[in-house]
Design a protein around this motif. Structure first.
Motif, PDB file in Angstrom:
ATOM      1  N   GLY A   1      37.480  42.323  34.441  1.00  0.00           N
ATOM      2  CA  GLY A   1      36.682  41.991  35.623  1.00  0.00           C
ATOM      3  C   GLY A   1      37.012  40.633  36.216  1.00  0.00           C
ATOM      4  O   GLY A   1      36.615  40.338  37.356  1.00  0.00           O
ATOM      5  N   ARG A   2      37.726  39.813  35.482  1.00  0.00           N
ATOM      6  CA  ARG A   2      38.069  38.483  35.993  1.00  0.00           C
ATOM      7  C   ARG A   2      39.291  38.512  36.905  1.00  0.00           C
ATOM      8  O   ARG A   2      39.635  37.501  37.528  1.00  0.00           O
ATOM      9  CB  ARG A   2      38.311  37.530  34.817  1.00  0.00           C
ATOM     10  CG  ARG A   2      37.035  37.193  34.060  1.00  0.00           C
ATOM     11  CD  ARG A   2      37.314  36.582  32.699  1.00  0.00           C
ATOM     12  NE  ARG A   2      38.226  35.429  32.789  1.00  0.00           N
ATOM     13  CZ  ARG A   2      38.762  34.825  31.738  1.00  0.00           C
ATOM     14  NH1 ARG A   2      38.472  35.272  30.514  1.00  0.00           N
ATOM     15  NH2 ARG A   2      39.583  33.806  31.885  1.00  0.00           N
ATOM     16  N   LEU A   3      39.946  39.654  37.007  1.00  0.00           N
ATOM     17  CA  LEU A   3      41.116  39.770  37.878  1.00  0.00           C
ATOM     18  C   LEU A   3      40.662  40.034  39.309  1.00  0.00           C
ATOM     19  O   LEU A   3      40.902  41.092  39.900  1.00  0.00           O
ATOM     20  CB  LEU A   3      42.027  40.899  37.384  1.00  0.00           C
ATOM     21  CG  LEU A   3      42.470  40.822  35.919  1.00  0.00           C
ATOM     22  CD1 LEU A   3      43.355  42.007  35.557  1.00  0.00           C
ATOM     23  CD2 LEU A   3      43.210  39.520  35.642  1.00  0.00           C
ATOM     24  N   THR A   4      39.994  39.064  39.878  1.00  0.00           N
ATOM     25  CA  THR A   4      39.295  39.255  41.154  1.00  0.00           C
ATOM     26  C   THR A   4      40.217  39.394  42.356  1.00  0.00           C
ATOM     27  O   THR A   4      39.753  39.728  43.445  1.00  0.00           O
ATOM     28  CB  THR A   4      38.320  38.100  41.393  1.00  0.00           C
ATOM     29  OG1 THR A   4      39.041  36.857  41.280  1.00  0.00           O
ATOM     30  CG2 THR A   4      37.191  38.114  40.371  1.00  0.00           C
ATOM     31  N   CYS A   5      41.514  39.119  42.182  1.00  0.00           N
ATOM     32  CA  CYS A   5      42.449  39.281  43.297  1.00  0.00           C
ATOM     33  C   CYS A   5      43.052  40.687  43.346  1.00  0.00           C
ATOM     34  O   CYS A   5      43.776  41.020  44.291  1.00  0.00           O
ATOM     35  CB  CYS A   5      43.575  38.253  43.208  1.00  0.00           C
ATOM     36  SG  CYS A   5      43.058  36.555  43.556  1.00  0.00           S
ATOM     37  N   LEU A   6      42.782  41.489  42.331  1.00  0.00           N
ATOM     38  CA  LEU A   6      43.360  42.841  42.275  1.00  0.00           C
ATOM     39  C   LEU A   6      42.995  43.661  43.504  1.00  0.00           C
ATOM     40  O   LEU A   6      41.843  43.686  43.948  1.00  0.00           O
ATOM     41  CB  LEU A   6      42.872  43.591  41.036  1.00  0.00           C
ATOM     42  CG  LEU A   6      43.643  43.444  39.731  1.00  0.00           C
ATOM     43  CD1 LEU A   6      43.089  44.401  38.697  1.00  0.00           C
ATOM     44  CD2 LEU A   6      45.128  43.657  39.912  1.00  0.00           C
ATOM     45  N   GLN A   7      44.018  44.377  44.039  1.00  0.00           N
ATOM     46  CA  GLN A   7      43.788  45.302  45.141  1.00  0.00           C
ATOM     47  C   GLN A   7      44.090  46.746  44.742  1.00  0.00           C
ATOM     48  O   GLN A   7      43.542  47.678  45.317  1.00  0.00           O
ATOM     49  CB  GLN A   7      44.652  44.910  46.348  1.00  0.00           C
ATOM     50  CG  GLN A   7      44.293  43.548  46.928  1.00  0.00           C
ATOM     51  CD  GLN A   7      45.141  43.183  48.122  1.00  0.00           C
ATOM     52  OE1 GLN A   7      45.811  44.027  48.706  1.00  0.00           O
ATOM     53  NE2 GLN A   7      45.116  41.921  48.504  1.00  0.00           N
ATOM     54  N   LYS A   8      44.986  46.906  43.754  1.00  0.00           N
ATOM     55  CA  LYS A   8      45.308  48.240  43.250  1.00  0.00           C
ATOM     56  C   LYS A   8      45.274  48.221  41.728  1.00  0.00           C
ATOM     57  O   LYS A   8      45.888  47.353  41.107  1.00  0.00           O
ATOM     58  CB  LYS A   8      46.693  48.694  43.733  1.00  0.00           C
ATOM     59  CG  LYS A   8      46.775  48.961  45.224  1.00  0.00           C
ATOM     60  CD  LYS A   8      48.151  49.499  45.606  1.00  0.00           C
ATOM     61  CE  LYS A   8      48.223  49.800  47.096  1.00  0.00           C
ATOM     62  NZ  LYS A   8      49.561  50.329  47.490  1.00  0.00           N
ATOM     63  N   LEU A   9      44.577  49.185  41.150  1.00  0.00           N
ATOM     64  CA  LEU A   9      44.484  49.296  39.695  1.00  0.00           C
ATOM     65  C   LEU A   9      44.729  50.751  39.306  1.00  0.00           C
ATOM     66  O   LEU A   9      43.975  51.643  39.694  1.00  0.00           O
ATOM     67  CB  LEU A   9      43.100  48.850  39.212  1.00  0.00           C
ATOM     68  CG  LEU A   9      42.816  48.990  37.714  1.00  0.00           C
ATOM     69  CD1 LEU A   9      43.844  48.218  36.887  1.00  0.00           C
ATOM     70  CD2 LEU A   9      41.409  48.516  37.387  1.00  0.00           C
TER      71      LEU A   9
ATOM     72  N   ASP B   1      31.935  47.898  32.156  1.00  0.00           N
ATOM     73  CA  ASP B   1      31.028  47.474  33.224  1.00  0.00           C
ATOM     74  C   ASP B   1      31.634  46.363  34.065  1.00  0.00           C
ATOM     75  O   ASP B   1      31.299  46.208  35.248  1.00  0.00           O
ATOM     76  CB  ASP B   1      29.692  47.000  32.620  1.00  0.00           C
ATOM     77  CG  ASP B   1      28.908  48.156  32.016  1.00  0.00           C
ATOM     78  OD1 ASP B   1      29.115  49.300  32.474  1.00  0.00           O
ATOM     79  OD2 ASP B   1      28.104  47.919  31.100  1.00  0.00           O
ATOM     80  N   SER B   2      32.523  45.602  33.460  1.00  0.00           N
ATOM     81  CA  SER B   2      33.111  44.468  34.181  1.00  0.00           C
ATOM     82  C   SER B   2      33.955  44.910  35.371  1.00  0.00           C
ATOM     83  O   SER B   2      34.292  44.106  36.242  1.00  0.00           O
ATOM     84  CB  SER B   2      33.964  43.627  33.234  1.00  0.00           C
ATOM     85  OG  SER B   2      35.039  44.396  32.694  1.00  0.00           O
ATOM     86  N   LEU B   3      34.281  46.199  35.428  1.00  0.00           N
ATOM     87  CA  LEU B   3      35.066  46.717  36.540  1.00  0.00           C
ATOM     88  C   LEU B   3      34.378  46.467  37.881  1.00  0.00           C
ATOM     89  O   LEU B   3      35.036  46.346  38.921  1.00  0.00           O
ATOM     90  CB  LEU B   3      35.290  48.225  36.339  1.00  0.00           C
ATOM     91  CG  LEU B   3      36.694  48.777  36.604  1.00  0.00           C
ATOM     92  CD1 LEU B   3      37.728  48.071  35.765  1.00  0.00           C
ATOM     93  CD2 LEU B   3      36.727  50.269  36.329  1.00  0.00           C
TER      94      LEU B   3
END
Length: 598
Positions: free
Chosen positions: A192-200, A212-214
């Motif tokens: 959940g700390r990868l707040t810059c992610l646009q594609k997972l 839940d951190s998702l």
């Protein structure tokens, strides 16, 4: 003497010398790499990275040791640090710690090799922005990789990862993360700390739940969780405010997830175990454009489907849907409606093949006007029998409807209004008719679709056999035990529905009607069927014989090559076994063919 001479020529230290291998990288390539900062060694069959690649920016070039003059373009001491190293599609089994000698690297491509581990020295490449590790044999990711603060993209698909380090959350600049096709059973909470992610991409793993951190990934636009073991999707996923595309195919979901994600436009939940669609889940999808529900077990479509006003594409293929709500035609933006592989009743097969526009037009014709509006309109008149003639349906939709009146006869005024109107569809279902209305023959020049289901008919009048344009007839839920032989004259008939009647054998006349594509005879008392005569029905693709009295299924039935949907469940036969029947039509036909005596 000659033997001694040969011995004297031998190198006494040969066994102690390391064999000198020639570099697979030419001096010209190394020279060019010093100028450009890029080195492409893809697809060269390398089993290890040559040492002079690691030492490219450390060792003095070989040409500098010769007594030559350098032009301005050849000043080796003005070389550029290597920033891009491409090593994909080789046979590398390991990467040396010497990779730390290239600290300026921003791109390192190692995909499509045979790496089973990575050196901790990767953590020294603090300038690295792109790390491509897909299609290897990695079982773990070293913690040191998680210290690469400038990393924007890392590809890890097609490996053998079983877990990820909790430190993964330190890669806060990642915009894309591909973990597909691994063996992950869980994800680190730090994701959940990868707040810059646009594609997972998490597809093709062994995940049974999502952390839940998702929900903290508020910039993710695409999330792919297909081909996992998910049984539930947390509603908190709706906090992913930017989520536009969600893939949940091939999981174990039993319900459509409740996801009031404000930006969600595409939801793919095909190949799950969804049996029903609930109103609260549908009302959440306020921005949905594409909804894929194919290959589930949905039986009924709720009227609340009309709430999906933004929907443009709806895929319901291969479910258990028997009827379609007419209100489906009210979806203002629906352009594509896919229904193949459903046991639909009351809709002609040819209508399904004409495309979405024709199907929606047909459904609109089945919508009953609001009684209050009918009272106000000038196109409706009240008859002595309290029936209503919907002139709009007759003149515009060419449809004559008198359904759910519990009437014992059809008022003459209805037929009078339909005179010379080229009516194509008649719906007299859900009444108390004991005989087919004789005036139906007045519509013979144009009538192609007749629904007389849910009445009390004990016989089928030969008059029906005069309707030579007839393509579909629905006689379900009556008291019929036979069909007139004159029905063979209906050379255009494609579909006949006879479910819930009193047939004790397959109607003889149907064997002679080669135009038939759909025969529904479920829930009768049929005790045998002649496969050799069925083979003559070369267009027959759907045959429903479920819930009858079949004690034996002849193996020759497997030779009916046109069949695409064969329903046999609910009969007292012993073979094929229930497990075979449950696997579907193809499995049943294959089994039957295997039982044919040779």
């Amino acid at each position: 003497m000659s033997r001694l001479k040969r011995a004297g020529q031998a190198d006494p230290l040969a066994g102690f010398r390391a064999e000198k291998t020639e570099s697979t990288v030419s001096s010209g390539q190394l020279k060019a790499a010093r100028k450009s900062g890029q080195l492409n060694l893809c697809g060269r069959g390398l089993r290890e990275v040559p040492q002079d690649v690691y030492r490219l920016n450390i060792d003095t070039p070989e040409e500098a040791h010769h007594n030559v003059s350098f032009g301005e373009s050849d000043r080796w001491w003005e070389q550029t640090d290597l920033t891009k190293l491409l090593l994909s599609s080789n046979q590398l089994t390991q990467l040396s710690d010497d990779i730390k000698l290239l600290p300026a690297l921003t791109t390192l491509d190692l995909h499509d090799n045979q790496l089973s581990s990575l050196p901790s020295a990767l953590g020294d490449l603090q300038e690295l922005q792109q790390l491509r590790l897909s299609h290897n044999q990695l079982t773990s990711l070293p913690v040191e990789v998680c210290t690469l603060k400038n990393l924007c993209g890392i590809t890890l698909q097609q490996n053998q990862l079983e877990s990820l380090p909790e430190e993964l959350g330190r890669l806060e600049n990642l915009t894309q993360l591909d973990l597909s096709n691994n063996r992950l059973k869980s994800l680190p909470s730090s994701l959940g700390r990868l707040t810059c992610l646009q594609k997972l991409n998490l597809c093709h793993n062994e995940l049974s739940c999502l952390p839940d951190s998702l929900t903290q990934l508020t910039n993710v636009k695409l999330l792919d969780c297909s081909n996992n073991q998910l049984t539930d999707i947390p509603a908190s996923l709706s906090e992913m405010l930017a989520l536009e595309q969600l893939y949940l195919r091939h999981n174990k979901l039993r319900f459509l997830p409740k996801l009031p994600a404000p930006a969600l436009k595409e939801l793919y939940v095909g190949n799950n175990h969804i049996e029903q669609l609930q109103t609260e889940q549908l009302t959440c999808l306020t921005a949905i454009s594409l909804l894929e529900l194919r290959d589930n077990k949905i039986k009924v479509l709720p009227e609340q489907m009309t709430l999906l006003s933004t929907l443009t594409r709806l895929d319901l293929s291969n479910n258990d849907i028997t009827t379609l709500p007419a209100s489906l035609s009210l979806l203002p933006n629906l352009k594509v409606l896919l229904l193949e592989g459903n046991p639909l009743r009351g809709i002609r097969r040819d209508l399904l093949t004409k495309g979405t526009n024709e199907l929606l037009k047909y459904l609109r014709g089945r919508i009953k006007e609001d009684p209050e509006r009918e009272d106000e309109g000038q196109t409706a008149m009240t008859l002595p029998s309290q029936a209503r003639v919907n002139v709009h349906n007759i003149t515009t939709l060419k449809s004559l409807v008198y359904s759910e009146k519990q009437a014992g006869c059809i008022p003459d005024e209805l037929f009078d209004a339909a005179a010379d109107q080229s009516v194509t569809t008649v719906n007299f279902s859900k009444n108390q008719l004991t005989a087919i209305p004789s005036r139906l023959v007045e519509l013979l020049p144009s009538l192609s679709d007749v629904n007389l289901g849910f009445n009390r008919l004990t016989c089928c009048s030969p008059d029906v056999c005069k309707l030579l344009q007839l393509m579909h007839i629905d006689l379900r839920n009556n008291q019929l035990s036979d069909l007139p032989s004159e029905m063979k004259n209906l050379t255009k008939l494609c579909s006949i529905v006879l479910n819930y009647n009193r047939f004790k054998s397959f109607p003889e006349v149907l064997y002679q009607m080669v135009s038939l594509e759909t025969v529904l005879l479920g829930n009768n008392q049929v005790d045998k069927v002649d496969p050799h005569r069925l083979m003559g029905l070369v267009h027959l693709s759907t045959l429903d014989l479920s819930n009858n009295d079949l004690l034996n299924i002849p193996p020759e039935l497997g030779l009916c090559g046109s069949l695409r949907c064969l329903s046999l469940e609910g009969n007292p036969f012993r073979t094929p076994r229930a497990a075979v029947v449950a696997r579907g039509t193809d499995a049943v036909l294959e089994y039957l063919r295997s039982r044919i005596p040779t």
